[in-house]
Design a protein around this motif. Structure first.
Motif, PDB file in Angstrom:
ATOM      1  N   UNK A 127       3.610  20.169 -16.397  1.00 56.48           N
ATOM      2  CA  UNK A 127       3.387  20.588 -15.011  1.00 56.48           C
ATOM      3  C   UNK A 127       3.421  19.425 -14.035  1.00 56.48           C
ATOM      4  N   UNK A 128       3.169  18.208 -14.491  1.00 51.46           N
ATOM      5  CA  UNK A 128       3.420  17.054 -13.618  1.00 51.46           C
ATOM      6  C   UNK A 128       4.908  16.985 -13.284  1.00 51.46           C
ATOM      7  N   UNK A 129       5.733  17.422 -14.226  1.00 47.13           N
ATOM      8  CA  UNK A 129       7.176  17.406 -14.025  1.00 47.13           C
ATOM      9  C   UNK A 129       7.646  18.473 -13.045  1.00 47.13           C
ATOM     10  N   UNK A 130       6.763  19.406 -12.656  1.00 40.64           N
ATOM     11  CA  UNK A 130       7.093  20.380 -11.609  1.00 40.64           C
ATOM     12  C   UNK A 130       6.137  20.217 -10.433  1.00 40.64           C
ATOM     13  N   UNK A 131       5.631  18.990 -10.251  1.00 36.15           N
ATOM     14  CA  UNK A 131       4.702  18.663  -9.165  1.00 36.15           C
ATOM     15  C   UNK A 131       5.270  17.523  -8.338  1.00 36.15           C
ATOM     16  N   UNK A 132       6.211  17.816  -7.432  1.00 38.06           N
ATOM     17  CA  UNK A 132       6.854  16.735  -6.667  1.00 38.06           C
ATOM     18  C   UNK A 132       5.898  15.934  -5.801  1.00 38.06           C
TER      19      UNK A 132
ATOM     20  N   UNK B 199       6.706   9.570 -10.480  1.00 37.10           N
ATOM     21  CA  UNK B 199       6.440  10.623 -11.454  1.00 37.10           C
ATOM     22  C   UNK B 199       7.723  11.427 -11.652  1.00 37.10           C
ATOM     23  N   UNK B 200       8.377  11.302 -12.804  1.00 36.18           N
ATOM     24  CA  UNK B 200       9.671  11.970 -13.001  1.00 36.18           C
ATOM     25  C   UNK B 200       9.542  13.487 -12.986  1.00 36.18           C
ATOM     26  N   UNK B 201      10.541  14.160 -12.419  1.00 37.37           N
ATOM     27  CA  UNK B 201      10.527  15.623 -12.362  1.00 37.37           C
ATOM     28  C   UNK B 201      11.433  16.197 -13.436  1.00 37.37           C
TER      29      UNK B 201
ATOM     30  N   UNK C  14       0.857  -1.190   0.000  1.00 34.62           N
ATOM     31  CA  UNK C  14       0.000   0.000   0.000  1.00 34.62           C
ATOM     32  C   UNK C  14       0.887   1.231   0.000  1.00 34.62           C
ATOM     33  N   UNK C  15       0.981   1.911  -1.121  1.00 37.25           N
ATOM     34  CA  UNK C  15       1.902   3.027  -1.272  1.00 37.25           C
ATOM     35  C   UNK C  15       1.422   4.247  -0.514  1.00 37.25           C
ATOM     36  N   UNK C  16       2.397   5.079  -0.104  1.00 38.38           N
ATOM     37  CA  UNK C  16       2.081   6.269   0.667  1.00 38.38           C
ATOM     38  C   UNK C  16       1.172   7.227  -0.060  1.00 38.38           C
ATOM     39  N   UNK C  17       1.308   7.334  -1.404  1.00 35.62           N
ATOM     40  CA  UNK C  17       0.496   8.301  -2.123  1.00 35.62           C
ATOM     41  C   UNK C  17      -0.940   7.813  -2.300  1.00 35.62           C
ATOM     42  N   UNK C  18      -1.277   6.650  -1.724  1.00 33.38           N
ATOM     43  CA  UNK C  18      -2.647   6.167  -1.721  1.00 33.38           C
ATOM     44  C   UNK C  18      -3.284   6.337  -0.348  1.00 33.38           C
ATOM     45  N   UNK C  19      -2.612   7.066   0.549  1.00 32.81           N
ATOM     46  CA  UNK C  19      -3.008   7.031   1.947  1.00 32.81           C
ATOM     47  C   UNK C  19      -4.410   7.590   2.188  1.00 32.81           C
ATOM     48  N   UNK C  20      -4.877   8.492   1.352  1.00 33.95           N
ATOM     49  CA  UNK C  20      -6.233   9.007   1.505  1.00 33.95           C
ATOM     50  C   UNK C  20      -7.223   8.223   0.659  1.00 33.95           C
ATOM     51  N   UNK C  21      -6.795   7.095   0.145  1.00 27.51           N
ATOM     52  CA  UNK C  21      -7.639   6.382  -0.796  1.00 27.51           C
ATOM     53  C   UNK C  21      -7.909   4.942  -0.423  1.00 27.51           C
TER      54      UNK C  21
END
Length: 451
Positions: free
Chosen positions: A173-178, A184-186, A12-19
């Motif tokens: 803009x995803x590339x400037x959205x850390x 997601x590559x920056x 369970x990845x951290x970026x899914x924590x609200x999901x």
């Protein structure tokens, strides 16, 4: 996004924590399981559902959402429908315009020019006097366009954002959205600076520190043979954890950016259109004049319309711009009605009044519950920081997750934000009343007690 994931289920990845965690569906009903299975098959794994037990929604009205069984959910999260779901004036405007005409900006249309004039006129300083508007469909497109303009005008590629910023989901803009996470590559020309963490930094030092951090990153860009195109910031730092005060931060940063030949872009997609209560635009609280302002989410109250307002010299030689649906007749009708409703229905004054009631209630919880480390807010936008203890101020993601899902079970919808997803993000529609505020606060207190 988070390092504190020891208690999460395996995989369970951290970026899914609200999901919703698809690896832990055992608590769901058979119909819900079948729906989620169909959804994952046809939409793919990149789409995410909110909450441990996803919410099925069939309709919305005002500050409420309803499922197929007619159960009512208090929506204290959805900034898209900032005037409330299915606002009658916006619905009528969209309906009437769609019956009459829906076409693009290459034809002369009075309503397009009139709205652009009215929109630009809401800004202060040079933008209000000489600014021009360019319309898009989404906030991502608006930030993408702003970035293109900045790079074209300056001839540079470097961009600076805050450490957990989110500015959209197009490639640029995803590339400037850390905040999108490690997968997601920056952009190689991107540099990050810490957010103005008012909970952990002395207020008197925040503005100076942030300006110094930006100056260091500019020097690093230049050392690598590049130059600065833009610094982009959400004036309330929504994805970083919601830092509303102090408001002497961005002006000093903008000065450093301009001295290096870059542009200051205010991303008003979350903070604009009266959300902060005291001002229509979040950057005005900081007494700073941006070179470019980007607009999105609440602009059409659910209809896809967004845009940028900028100094005209920035696009004097930019070349041709056209967006088939950006600024179409229906989009402009929706946007015009939203702006009129904010002013005519006194929704900013309502945000100050009802927001003050909510803020007082949240600060009361801070006094009574040790896990509530900090409460921040302005207008109808709030951040509540959950900590393991107040001495270390260590983020408590598990507590925040329990509260978000506990409220969902009480049919009250909020979410989380911040690098560790440990900050409650509360963002009710601008039409929230005192009664709605009381219900929200009661639900939060019940949830805190249950912990």
């Amino acid at each position: 996004m988070t390092q504190h994931n020891r208690t999460l289920p395996k995989g369970f990845r951290g970026d899914m924590v609200n999901g919703f965690n698809p690896q832990d569906p055992s608590h769901l009903s058979e119909p819900d399981l079948k729906h989620i299975e169909r959804r994952q098959r046809v939409l793919g794994p990149a789409y995410r559902l909110l909450y441990r037990s996803p919410v099925e929604i069939s309709r919305g009205k005002g500050v409420f959402l309803y499922d197929k069984q007619g159960n009512e959910y208090l929506d204290a999260y959805n900034n898209v429908a900032s005037l409330g779901h299915s606002h009658p004036r916006v619905v009528a405007a969209i309906h009437n315009q769609l019956e009459t005409l829906c076409t693009h900006t290459r034809y002369m249309q009075d309503q397009l020019v009139e709205f652009a004039e009215k929109l630009v006129g809401t800004f202060e300083g040079e933008l209000g006097k000489k600014g021009c508007a360019m319309f898009t469909c989404t906030g991502s497109e608006a930030n993408d366009l702003a970035l293109r303009v900045a790079r074209f005008f300056t001839g540079n590629s470097g961009v600076i954002v805050t450490a957990e910023a989110y500015h959209g989901n197009s490639g640029a803009v995803a590339a400037v959205s850390p905040s999108l996470g490690r997968n997601s590559p920056v952009d190689p020309f991107l540099r990050l600076v810490p957010a103005p963490d008012s909970y952990r930094m002395p207020a008197a030092e925040i503005g100076r520190r942030m300006a110094e951090d930006v100056a260091r990153q500019i020097a690093d860009i230049e050392r690598h043979g590049g130059g600065l195109a833009a610094f982009i910031a959400d004036p309330v730092f929504s994805s970083d954890g919601l830092y509303f005060d102090p408001v002497n931060v961005l002006a000093s940063v903008a000065a450093v950016v301009r001295q290096a030949g870059g542009l200051f872009i205010a991303d008003e997609i979350q903070s604009g259109f009266g959300r902060t209560g005291t001002h229509l635009w979040g950057h005005v609280r900081h007494k700073v004049e941006p070179d470019i302002v980007t607009l999105g989410k609440p602009m059409g109250n659910g209809y896809p319309v967004a845009g940028v307002v900028l100094r005209p010299e920035l696009v004097a030689e930019f070349g041709r711009y056209f967006n088939t649906f950006g600024g179409n007749s229906v989009a402009i009708a929706a946007a015009r009605t939203v702006l009129e409703a904010i002013c005519e229905e006194n929704l900013m004054a309502n945000a100050v009044k009802v927001g003050g009631q909510i803020l007082d209630g949240l600060r009361g919880f801070q006094k009574r519950y040790e896990c509530v480390g900090d409460v921040r807010g302005t207008g109808l936008y709030f951040g509540v920081e959950l900590v393991k203890d107040r001495c270390s101020k260590a983020p408590d993601m598990d507590c925040a997750l329990a509260i978000v899902n506990g409220l969902r079970d009480r049919r009250i919808l909020i979410s989380g934000t911040g690098s560790d997803a440990h900050i409650l993000k509360i963002r009710p529609p601008l039409v929230f009343t005192s009664e709605h505020a009381a219900r929200l606060l009661e639900g939060i207190e019940q949830t805190l007690r249950s912990l």
